[in-house]
Design a protein around this motif. Structure first.
Motif, PDB file in Angstrom:
ATOM      1  N   VAL A 295       0.889  -1.161   0.000  1.00  0.00           N
ATOM      2  CA  VAL A 295       0.000   0.000   0.000  1.00  0.00           C
ATOM      3  C   VAL A 295       0.925   1.208   0.000  1.00  0.00           C
ATOM      4  CG1 VAL A 295      -1.804   1.282   1.217  1.00  0.00           C
ATOM      5  CG2 VAL A 295      -1.776  -1.230   1.317  1.00  0.00           C
ATOM      6  N   THR A 296       0.882   1.996  -1.075  1.00  0.00           N
ATOM      7  CA  THR A 296       1.835   3.091  -1.205  1.00  0.00           C
ATOM      8  C   THR A 296       1.176   4.414  -1.553  1.00  0.00           C
ATOM      9  OG1 THR A 296       3.873   3.813  -2.322  1.00  0.00           O
ATOM     10  CG2 THR A 296       2.313   2.544  -3.650  1.00  0.00           C
ATOM     11  N   ASP A 297       1.755   5.456  -1.011  1.00  0.00           N
ATOM     12  CA  ASP A 297       1.420   6.813  -1.398  1.00  0.00           C
ATOM     13  C   ASP A 297       2.022   7.042  -2.780  1.00  0.00           C
ATOM     14  OD1 ASP A 297       0.639   9.479  -1.347  1.00  0.00           O
ATOM     15  OD2 ASP A 297       2.140  10.096   0.117  1.00  0.00           O
ATOM     16  N   ILE A 298       1.613   8.086  -3.467  1.00  0.00           N
ATOM     17  CA  ILE A 298       2.180   8.393  -4.781  1.00  0.00           C
ATOM     18  C   ILE A 298       3.336   9.379  -4.653  1.00  0.00           C
ATOM     19  CG2 ILE A 298       1.768   9.446  -7.032  1.00  0.00           C
ATOM     20  CD1 ILE A 298      -1.087   8.418  -6.890  1.00  0.00           C
ATOM     21  N   ARG A 299       3.076  10.514  -4.071  1.00  0.00           N
ATOM     22  CA  ARG A 299       4.097  11.569  -3.984  1.00  0.00           C
ATOM     23  C   ARG A 299       4.886  11.434  -2.696  1.00  0.00           C
ATOM     24  NH1 ARG A 299      -0.164  15.379  -6.290  1.00  0.00           N
ATOM     25  NH2 ARG A 299       0.329  15.304  -8.503  1.00  0.00           N
ATOM     26  N   MET A 300       6.178  11.126  -2.884  1.00  0.00           N
ATOM     27  CA  MET A 300       7.078  10.963  -1.745  1.00  0.00           C
ATOM     28  C   MET A 300       8.464  11.440  -2.151  1.00  0.00           C
ATOM     29  SD  MET A 300       6.115   7.102  -0.542  1.00  0.00           S
ATOM     30  CE  MET A 300       6.163   6.445  -2.204  1.00  0.00           C
TER      31      MET A 300
ATOM     32  N   GLY B 117      12.532  11.102  -2.603  1.00  0.00           N
ATOM     33  CA  GLY B 117      13.370   9.967  -2.980  1.00  0.00           C
ATOM     34  C   GLY B 117      13.553   9.887  -4.484  1.00  0.00           C
ATOM     35  N   ARG B 118      14.254   8.856  -4.907  1.00  0.00           N
ATOM     36  CA  ARG B 118      14.556   8.674  -6.334  1.00  0.00           C
ATOM     37  C   ARG B 118      13.315   8.388  -7.171  1.00  0.00           C
ATOM     38  NH1 ARG B 118      17.366   4.056  -7.488  1.00  0.00           N
ATOM     39  NH2 ARG B 118      16.626   3.200  -5.552  1.00  0.00           N
ATOM     40  N   ILE B 119      12.370   7.628  -6.603  1.00  0.00           N
ATOM     41  CA  ILE B 119      11.166   7.265  -7.351  1.00  0.00           C
ATOM     42  C   ILE B 119       9.921   7.541  -6.511  1.00  0.00           C
ATOM     43  CG2 ILE B 119      12.384   5.532  -8.735  1.00  0.00           C
ATOM     44  CD1 ILE B 119      11.050   3.365  -7.028  1.00  0.00           C
ATOM     45  N   ASP B 120       8.791   7.672  -7.189  1.00  0.00           N
ATOM     46  CA  ASP B 120       7.528   7.890  -6.481  1.00  0.00           C
ATOM     47  C   ASP B 120       6.753   6.575  -6.379  1.00  0.00           C
ATOM     48  OD1 ASP B 120       6.318   7.444  -8.971  1.00  0.00           O
ATOM     49  OD2 ASP B 120       5.708   9.523  -9.242  1.00  0.00           O
ATOM     50  N   GLY B 121       5.548   6.642  -5.858  1.00  0.00           N
ATOM     51  CA  GLY B 121       4.746   5.441  -5.657  1.00  0.00           C
ATOM     52  C   GLY B 121       4.325   4.748  -6.940  1.00  0.00           C
ATOM     53  N   VAL B 122       4.087   5.497  -7.995  1.00  0.00           N
ATOM     54  CA  VAL B 122       3.705   4.893  -9.271  1.00  0.00           C
ATOM     55  C   VAL B 122       4.898   4.125  -9.853  1.00  0.00           C
ATOM     56  CG1 VAL B 122       2.974   5.356 -11.642  1.00  0.00           C
ATOM     57  CG2 VAL B 122       1.883   6.568  -9.738  1.00  0.00           C
ATOM     58  N   GLU B 123       6.084   4.727  -9.781  1.00  0.00           N
ATOM     59  CA  GLU B 123       7.280   4.024 -10.265  1.00  0.00           C
ATOM     60  C   GLU B 123       7.568   2.787  -9.414  1.00  0.00           C
ATOM     61  OE1 GLU B 123      10.637   6.639 -11.714  1.00  0.00           O
ATOM     62  OE2 GLU B 123       9.341   8.107 -10.685  1.00  0.00           O
ATOM     63  N   LEU B 124       7.312   2.876  -8.107  1.00  0.00           N
ATOM     64  CA  LEU B 124       7.455   1.707  -7.236  1.00  0.00           C
ATOM     65  C   LEU B 124       6.489   0.611  -7.679  1.00  0.00           C
ATOM     66  CD1 LEU B 124       8.477   0.218  -4.688  1.00  0.00           C
ATOM     67  CD2 LEU B 124       6.691   1.458  -3.408  1.00  0.00           C
ATOM     68  N   ALA B 125       5.254   0.979  -7.939  1.00  0.00           N
ATOM     69  CA  ALA B 125       4.259   0.003  -8.392  1.00  0.00           C
ATOM     70  C   ALA B 125       4.684  -0.647  -9.706  1.00  0.00           C
ATOM     71  CB  ALA B 125       2.899   0.683  -8.549  1.00  0.00           C
ATOM     72  N   ASN B 126       5.227   0.148 -10.619  1.00  0.00           N
ATOM     73  CA  ASN B 126       5.701  -0.399 -11.888  1.00  0.00           C
ATOM     74  C   ASN B 126       6.866  -1.359 -11.681  1.00  0.00           C
ATOM     75  OD1 ASN B 126       3.779   1.000 -13.365  1.00  0.00           O
ATOM     76  ND2 ASN B 126       5.106   2.763 -13.662  1.00  0.00           N
TER      77      ASN B 126
ATOM     78  N   ILE C 170       2.895  -9.807  -6.079  1.00  0.00           N
ATOM     79  CA  ILE C 170       2.549  -8.842  -5.028  1.00  0.00           C
ATOM     80  C   ILE C 170       1.460  -7.909  -5.535  1.00  0.00           C
ATOM     81  CG2 ILE C 170       3.388  -6.945  -3.596  1.00  0.00           C
ATOM     82  CD1 ILE C 170       6.158  -8.262  -3.663  1.00  0.00           C
ATOM     83  N   LYS C 171       0.414  -7.784  -4.752  1.00  0.00           N
ATOM     84  CA  LYS C 171      -0.663  -6.863  -5.097  1.00  0.00           C
ATOM     85  C   LYS C 171      -0.240  -5.442  -4.714  1.00  0.00           C
ATOM     86  CE  LYS C 171      -4.400 -10.186  -4.796  1.00  0.00           C
ATOM     87  NZ  LYS C 171      -4.030 -10.767  -6.024  1.00  0.00           N
ATOM     88  N   VAL C 172      -0.760  -4.458  -5.453  1.00  0.00           N
ATOM     89  CA  VAL C 172      -0.383  -3.064  -5.226  1.00  0.00           C
ATOM     90  C   VAL C 172      -1.633  -2.206  -5.068  1.00  0.00           C
ATOM     91  CG1 VAL C 172       0.825  -1.055  -6.145  1.00  0.00           C
ATOM     92  CG2 VAL C 172       1.728  -3.347  -6.585  1.00  0.00           C
ATOM     93  N   ALA C 173      -1.663  -1.448  -3.982  1.00  0.00           N
ATOM     94  CA  ALA C 173      -2.738  -0.485  -3.738  1.00  0.00           C
ATOM     95  C   ALA C 173      -2.117   0.900  -3.603  1.00  0.00           C
ATOM     96  CB  ALA C 173      -3.509  -0.843  -2.473  1.00  0.00           C
ATOM     97  N   ILE C 174      -2.744   1.866  -4.221  1.00  0.00           N
ATOM     98  CA  ILE C 174      -2.305   3.251  -4.152  1.00  0.00           C
ATOM     99  C   ILE C 174      -3.209   3.994  -3.172  1.00  0.00           C
ATOM    100  CG2 ILE C 174      -2.180   5.414  -5.463  1.00  0.00           C
ATOM    101  CD1 ILE C 174       0.029   3.583  -6.299  1.00  0.00           C
ATOM    102  N   ALA C 175      -2.596   4.788  -2.304  1.00  0.00           N
ATOM    103  CA  ALA C 175      -3.347   5.622  -1.371  1.00  0.00           C
ATOM    104  C   ALA C 175      -2.836   7.046  -1.545  1.00  0.00           C
ATOM    105  CB  ALA C 175      -3.149   5.154   0.066  1.00  0.00           C
TER     106      ALA C 175
END
Length: 135
Positions: free
Chosen positions: A65-70, A72-81, A90-95
């Protein structure tokens, strides 16, 4: 009480872990506490860089479960990708407070902040197979 002990007490398996990635400490602590009280085992990361380290060293993550804007080098969308490419089981949820059109189709779940506890718990339970739930 430790996550594994709480999961066992609630009759579930502590094997499946949820990785919660959120840079806002108070939001992360509240969401992690809600998930733990529901019997889930939770690992916390303050950004996607930390999350990648956890994912590379902790084999039993079932849901991120990840936030989008954080920061660091990558954001939550890049982490999900990254997860989709390297750990597709692994399932991915965006918050996020900034949900864009189409995100509900790109991820396993999308939570609009502020996330309501009942919604978080109910949807996490739907995402994890019964054998992976610890609550």
């Amino acid at each position: 009480m430790a996550d594994a002990a709480l999961a066992k007490k609630r009759g579930g398996s502590p094997k499946a872990r949820i990785l919660l990635v959120e840079d806002e400490i108070l939001i992360r602590l509240a969401m992690a506490d809600d998930l733990r009280r529901a019997g889930f085992t939770v690992v916390e990361a303050s950004n996607a860089d930390e999350a990648l380290s956890v994912l590379n060293t902790t084999p039993d993550i079932a849901l991120v479960v990840t936030d989008i804007r954080m920061p660091g080098r990558i954001d939550g969308v890049e982490l999900a990708n990254w997860i989709r490419r390297h750990a597709p089981r692994i399932k991915v949820a965006i918050a996020s407070a900034n949900i864009e059109s189409g995100m509900d189709r790109a991820f396993d779940a999308v939570f609009s902040k502020p996330v309501l506890t009942a919604d978080l718990i109910a949807r996490v339970r739907k995402l994890l197979p019964r054998t992976e739930q610890s609550g």
